[in-house]
Design an enzyme around this catalytic site. Structure first.
Site, PDB file in Angstrom:
ATOM      1  N   SER A   1      -8.926  35.780  13.090  1.00  0.00           N
ATOM      2  CA  SER A   1      -9.020  35.014  14.327  1.00  0.00           C
ATOM      3  C   SER A   1      -9.937  33.805  14.183  1.00  0.00           C
ATOM      4  CB  SER A   1      -9.499  35.905  15.476  1.00  0.00           C
ATOM      5  OG  SER A   1     -10.473  36.802  15.046  1.00  0.00           O
ATOM      6  N   HIS A  15      -1.390  35.188  13.898  1.00  0.00           N
ATOM      7  CA  HIS A  15      -2.538  35.598  14.718  1.00  0.00           C
ATOM      8  C   HIS A  15      -2.058  36.244  16.020  1.00  0.00           C
ATOM      9  CE1 HIS A  15      -6.259  34.341  17.243  1.00  0.00           C
ATOM     10  NE2 HIS A  15      -6.355  35.576  16.819  1.00  0.00           N
ATOM     11  N   GLU A  18       0.014  33.132  17.349  1.00  0.00           N
ATOM     12  CA  GLU A  18      -0.145  31.815  16.725  1.00  0.00           C
ATOM     13  C   GLU A  18       0.259  31.938  15.265  1.00  0.00           C
ATOM     14  OE1 GLU A  18      -3.934  29.938  19.218  1.00  0.00           O
ATOM     15  OE2 GLU A  18      -4.328  31.035  17.391  1.00  0.00           O
ATOM     16  N   ASN A  78      -8.300  29.834  20.983  1.00  0.00           N
ATOM     17  CA  ASN A  78      -9.745  30.048  20.999  1.00  0.00           C
ATOM     18  C   ASN A  78     -10.506  28.729  21.045  1.00  0.00           C
ATOM     19  OD1 ASN A  78      -9.450  32.759  21.082  1.00  0.00           O
ATOM     20  ND2 ASN A  78      -9.700  33.082  18.886  1.00  0.00           N
TER      21      ASN A  78
HETATM   22  P1  NAD Z   1     -11.042  46.850  13.058  1.00  0.00           P
HETATM   23  O1  NAD Z   1     -12.438  46.934  12.635  1.00  0.00           O
HETATM   24  O2  NAD Z   1     -10.591  47.621  14.250  1.00  0.00           O
HETATM   25  O3  NAD Z   1     -10.075  47.264  11.849  1.00  0.00           O
HETATM   26  C1  NAD Z   1     -10.222  46.780  10.548  1.00  0.00           C
HETATM   27  C2  NAD Z   1      -9.821  47.899   9.594  1.00  0.00           C
HETATM   28  O4  NAD Z   1      -9.726  47.353   8.293  1.00  0.00           O
HETATM   29  C3  NAD Z   1     -10.805  49.053   9.539  1.00  0.00           C
HETATM   30  O5  NAD Z   1     -10.128  50.263   9.864  1.00  0.00           O
HETATM   31  C4  NAD Z   1     -11.277  49.044   8.107  1.00  0.00           C
HETATM   32  O6  NAD Z   1     -11.499  50.354   7.592  1.00  0.00           O
HETATM   33  C5  NAD Z   1     -10.141  48.378   7.405  1.00  0.00           C
HETATM   34  N1  NAD Z   1     -10.454  47.783   6.109  1.00  0.00           N
HETATM   35  C6  NAD Z   1     -11.558  47.120   5.747  1.00  0.00           C
HETATM   36  N2  NAD Z   1     -11.432  46.674   4.479  1.00  0.00           N
HETATM   37  C7  NAD Z   1     -10.205  47.065   4.065  1.00  0.00           C
HETATM   38  C8  NAD Z   1      -9.488  46.905   2.845  1.00  0.00           C
HETATM   39  N3  NAD Z   1      -9.993  46.249   1.815  1.00  0.00           N
HETATM   40  N4  NAD Z   1      -8.256  47.453   2.760  1.00  0.00           N
HETATM   41  C9  NAD Z   1      -7.728  48.126   3.796  1.00  0.00           C
HETATM   42  N5  NAD Z   1      -8.366  48.310   4.961  1.00  0.00           N
HETATM   43  C10 NAD Z   1      -9.591  47.782   5.085  1.00  0.00           C
HETATM   44  O7  NAD Z   1     -10.747  45.298  13.246  1.00  0.00           O
HETATM   45  P2  NAD Z   1      -9.618  44.598  14.093  1.00  0.00           P
HETATM   46  O8  NAD Z   1     -10.161  44.293  15.437  1.00  0.00           O
HETATM   47  O9  NAD Z   1      -8.351  45.352  13.976  1.00  0.00           O
HETATM   48  O10 NAD Z   1      -9.492  43.199  13.343  1.00  0.00           O
HETATM   49  C11 NAD Z   1      -8.750  43.041  12.171  1.00  0.00           C
HETATM   50  C12 NAD Z   1      -8.479  41.568  11.955  1.00  0.00           C
HETATM   51  O11 NAD Z   1      -7.785  41.034  13.098  1.00  0.00           O
HETATM   52  C13 NAD Z   1      -9.723  40.709  11.805  1.00  0.00           C
HETATM   53  O12 NAD Z   1      -9.451  39.686  10.890  1.00  0.00           O
HETATM   54  C14 NAD Z   1      -9.932  40.140  13.204  1.00  0.00           C
HETATM   55  O13 NAD Z   1     -10.626  38.920  13.205  1.00  0.00           O
HETATM   56  C15 NAD Z   1      -8.510  39.939  13.628  1.00  0.00           C
HETATM   57  N6  NAD Z   1      -8.300  39.901  15.088  1.00  0.00           N
HETATM   58  C16 NAD Z   1      -8.988  40.744  15.900  1.00  0.00           C
HETATM   59  C17 NAD Z   1      -8.765  40.687  17.267  1.00  0.00           C
HETATM   60  C18 NAD Z   1      -9.486  41.619  18.208  1.00  0.00           C
HETATM   61  O14 NAD Z   1      -9.624  41.301  19.398  1.00  0.00           O
HETATM   62  N7  NAD Z   1      -9.921  42.782  17.755  1.00  0.00           N
HETATM   63  C19 NAD Z   1      -7.852  39.766  17.804  1.00  0.00           C
HETATM   64  C20 NAD Z   1      -7.153  38.932  16.932  1.00  0.00           C
HETATM   65  C21 NAD Z   1      -7.399  38.995  15.574  1.00  0.00           C
END
Ligand code: NAD
Length: 713
Positions: free
Chosen positions: A433, A454, A466, A504
């Site tokens: 993000s 995204h 996006e 954003n």
């Molecule tokens: P999260 O913490 O809920 O999940 C991330 C997961 O990735 C965890 O379960 C972790 O164990 C796993 N992980 C870490 N390293 C890893 C690897 N090398 N291989 C496999 N798994 C691995 O995070 P999230 O909120 O799901 O966010 C994930 C991505 O999405 C980020 O880049 C975040 O910026 C993006 N994002 C988040 C949101 C939001 O509101 N949460 C919205 C849009 C985009």
């Protein structure tokens, strides 16, 4: 002028005619003026014939009966007078009404979407047969564009299915399938597609025998059989419900309710006349125009392949691999599985994978009626989810989406590990993000097959995606990502790589300004109320708590680093994070939360963090607060257009509506800015001069003010 063959008449039996709607070279049938004329001609022809037992009306396009009136004609007619609107409605209604007085039985055979004018046509028929196909739907979506059915729908529906059902159908605007229509008494039979014409003819034969259709015609012409107490109760409860939903911003559903209730004691013709007069009050209003704009924005988005070169075609995405089974990975997985796209998913932590997979199955097996998971659905979908610890099973998919933690090094290490194992056509996408795509692509052997996809949180609810293209992302990768997002029911917008991407970046000035206002003395209540009165689904301060203050602090830093001239770094966010006030997820942020969820309540201890940081103790009018929140957003949008972050101002508007809930009744940020006018916006910015660069009119806005320019051209 429509093609002469849009509406055709044929005899299928000696005494049974079929009128078929089939606009040549079009995916859908719409009831344009020309099409109505053709229908009129067909009915005239049939009347001259005599000895007809019945007429079946159907579509030549399976899955699409009649999508409604021609909205392009609506948009072009928005400046006509009220008398002309009444006349236009009356003319259309009288034509369709002929189906309820014809010297033969009329049956609509609906095997696809019958919406708006298409639904009204079917209601004026004596009977309706619907297909069991899920595409066969009947509904009145007019309220979604700020009007209501104007060809007799509000008069005919209550007389056929009762006032309560009609109110739900017309004021709610949602379409119903054959089974629900049958339960309501709107469909007389529900059969598989291939038997639809046969079933319609069987109805004609049966009605000719019993003559019931003639008794119904009489009944449905009269006032409604409803007593005063019931009528009064229904009017009051429906009114309260609609007001709660629309917050007074969308007048059409209330107008529809008042029209139906007001005409309950009238005969059908008087009810239709009242409907036309009421329509004249809605048609062409600012809300109607804004909502028509949103309609066109979504139609444009559906057709936009994502690049300007029409010869580039998307690659098929028949399977999706996901790294990271957290909030986003699981949400994306569920969106795919819901549309029957097989998913292979993994996570670095076993319990996280387990939790993610359960989340996917729970979501895709959710049953609306029981409001819980349905075991049968879960069993049917389970084979589509492959929870694995083997990279090989993920990289074998057509599209690989990375949704691991927001840490550039973790992401880049993952790409370095898997890139050489990806197939020669496989696309690698990141759900980041905040991290620039260009930075993540650095070091990849095939940056042309890399992009951002995204999704927004929660994926289930948020329609926007996006698609971020880096400087080296290929057109084929972009169109494939766009086609994939559409295939799972999302509305993708293509955005060139840049800080905060599109949504954003636009949201940040608005969120930032809310904190500035707070430290200058405005009350949280006033700030959030001003945003909600403007039409936002929640205020910016409440939004901080939902997104998480740690996340916004980080996102704010990214923006500050990119645009130090105009992004102020509020001391409040680090102070809140330091105090453990992360928002909903920690149980306290700007508000306090019971069980870390639900609506927050004011928290008296907040003052301990805010008070030491207050700069002034000013008072603000509501207009001042609104200007502070939304004008910097417009300025940022002008910069986004200058930098060509998106290809069209309309992408800004659709992105904000679908990504933040920007009020559709305002038509979109730039559509709204056009209605205010550039010169007026510049004037409104004058009192904000002391804020410096962030509130200074941009060269584009100044130029527009000088030349009476508009964002929409
Ligand atoms: P999260 O913490 O809920 O999940 C991330 C997961 O990735 C965890 O379960 C972790 O164990 C796993 N992980 C870490 N390293 C890893 C690897 N090398 N291989 C496999 N798994 C691995 O995070 P999230 O909120 O799901 O966010 C994930 C991505 O999405 C980020 O880049 C975040 O910026 C993006 N994002 C988040 C949101 C939001 O509101 N949460 C919205 C849009 C985009």
């Amino acid at each position: 002028m429509a093609d002469p063959a849009s509406v055709t008449l044929a005899m299928v039996e000696n005494d049974v005619a079929v009128i078929t709607f089939d606009a040549p070279n079009k995916g859908a049938n719409v009831m344009s003026r020309a099409v109505l004329e053709q229908l009129d001609a067909c009915l005239n022809q049939l009347e001259g014939r005599g000895n007809i037992a019945g007429l079946v009306i159907r579509s030549g396009k399976h899955g699409a009966f009649i999508a409604g009136a021609d909205i392009t004609e609506f948009a072009a007619a928005k400046d006509i007078t009220k008398d002309q609107i009444v006349e236009m409605c009356t003319r259309g209604r009288k034509l369709l009404q002929r189906l309820s007085t014809a010297p033969y039985v009329t049956v609509a055979a609906i095997d696809g979407m019958a919406l708006g004018g298409g639904a009204e046509l079917s209601l004026w028929c004596d009977r309706r047969v619907m297909s069991t196909d899920r595409k066969a739907q009947l509904g009145f979506p007019e309220v979604k564009i700020g009007i209501y059915p104007g060809w007799g729908g509000t008069a005919r529906a209550p007389r056929m299915v009762g006032l309560a059902n009609a109110v739900e159908l017309v004021c709610g605007g949602e379409a119903i399938d054959g089974t629900s229509a049958a339960a309501m008494g709107l469909a007389d039979d529900v059969v598989p597609n291939e038997r639809i014409q046969q079933a319609a003819i069987a109805i004609i034969r049966a009605e000719k025998q019993t003559g019931q259709y003639l008794r119904d015609r009489k009944e449905w012409s009269k006032p409604l059989p409803i007593d005063d107490t019931e009528l009064g109760f229904l009017a009051v409860t429906a009114n309260a419900f609609i007001q709660g939903q629309t917050k007074g911003n969308y007048p059409a559903p209330i107008a529809a309710l008042n029209t139906m209730v007001g005409a309950a004691r009238s005969d059908i013709d008087q009810a239709c006349d009242a409907e036309s007069r009421g329509m004249a009050e809605l048609f062409g209003t600012p809300v109607n125009r804004s909502l028509i704009n949103v309609f066109f924005l979504t139609e444009r988005n559906k057709k936009d392949p994502g690049v300007d070169n029409p010869s580039v075609k998307p690659r098929p995405v028949k399977s999706v691999g996901i790294f990271g089974a957290g909030v986003m990975g699981a949400g994306i997985g569920a969106a795919c599985v819901r549309r029957d796209i097989p998913v292979a998913i993994t996570d670095a932590i076993a319990p996280a994978l387990q939790k993610g997979v359960s989340g996917i199955l729970e979501e895709v097996s959710f049953d609306k009626t029981t409001r819980g998971p349905d075991a049968k659905k879960a069993l049917a979908k389970a084979p589509l989810v492959n929870a694995t610890t083997l990279d090989g099973e993920i990289v074998a998919c057509d599209l690989v989406i990375e949704a691991v933690v927001e840490n550039p090094q973790v992401k880049k290490d993952l790409y370095a590990r898997i890139e050489s194992q990806l197939g020669p056509q496989t696309i690698l996408a990141t759900n980041t993000s905040t991290i620039p795509i260009t930075r993540l692509a650095d070091g990849l052997k095939h940056p042309e097959r890399f992009c951002g996809i995204h999704f927004f949180n929660p994926v289930r609810q948020m329609p926007l995606v996006e698609v971020i293209r880096g400087p080296r992302t290929s057109d084929e990768t972009v169109v494939t990502a766009v086609a994939f997002a559409k295939a799972i029911g999302k509305s993708p917008i293509v955005v060139n790589d840049g800080p905060g991407f599109l949504v954003n970046r636009l949201l940040l000035p608005y969120m930032n300004e809310a904190l500035e206002l707070l430290l200058e003395g405005a009350e949280i209540k006033q700030i959030d109320r001003a945003a909600k009165v403007f039409g936002m689904p929640m205020g910016p301060i409440a939004l901080y708590d939902v997104v998480g203050l740690d996340t916004t602090l980080y996102a704010g830093k990214v923006m500050r680093d990119s645009f130090p001239d105009r992004v102020v770094e509020s001391p409040l966010l680090p102070a809140m994070v330091q105090a453990g006030r992360l928002g909903q997820k920690s149980g306290v942020g700007f508000f306090a939360y019971k069980d870390k969820k639900g609506q927050g309540t004011p928290d008296p201890t907040l003052a301990d963090v805010v008070r030491p940081l207050m700069r002034t103790k000013q008072t603000f009018t509501d207009e001042q607060v609104t200007a502070r929140l939304f004008l910097p957003m417009v300025l940022e949008a002008t910069r986004i257009l200058d930098e060509r972050v998106v290809r069209d101002p309309r992408d800004v508007d659709l992105g904000l509506i679908f990504g933040t809930g920007f009020p559709p009744f305002k038509g979109g940020l730039l559509y709204w800015a056009d209605t205010v006018g550039a010169a007026k916006l510049v004037e409104m910015l004058k009192p904000l001069e002391s804020l410096g660069a962030r509130a200074k009119p941009t060269p584009r806005l100044l130029e527009m003010a000088k030349t009476k320019g508009r964002f929409y051209i």
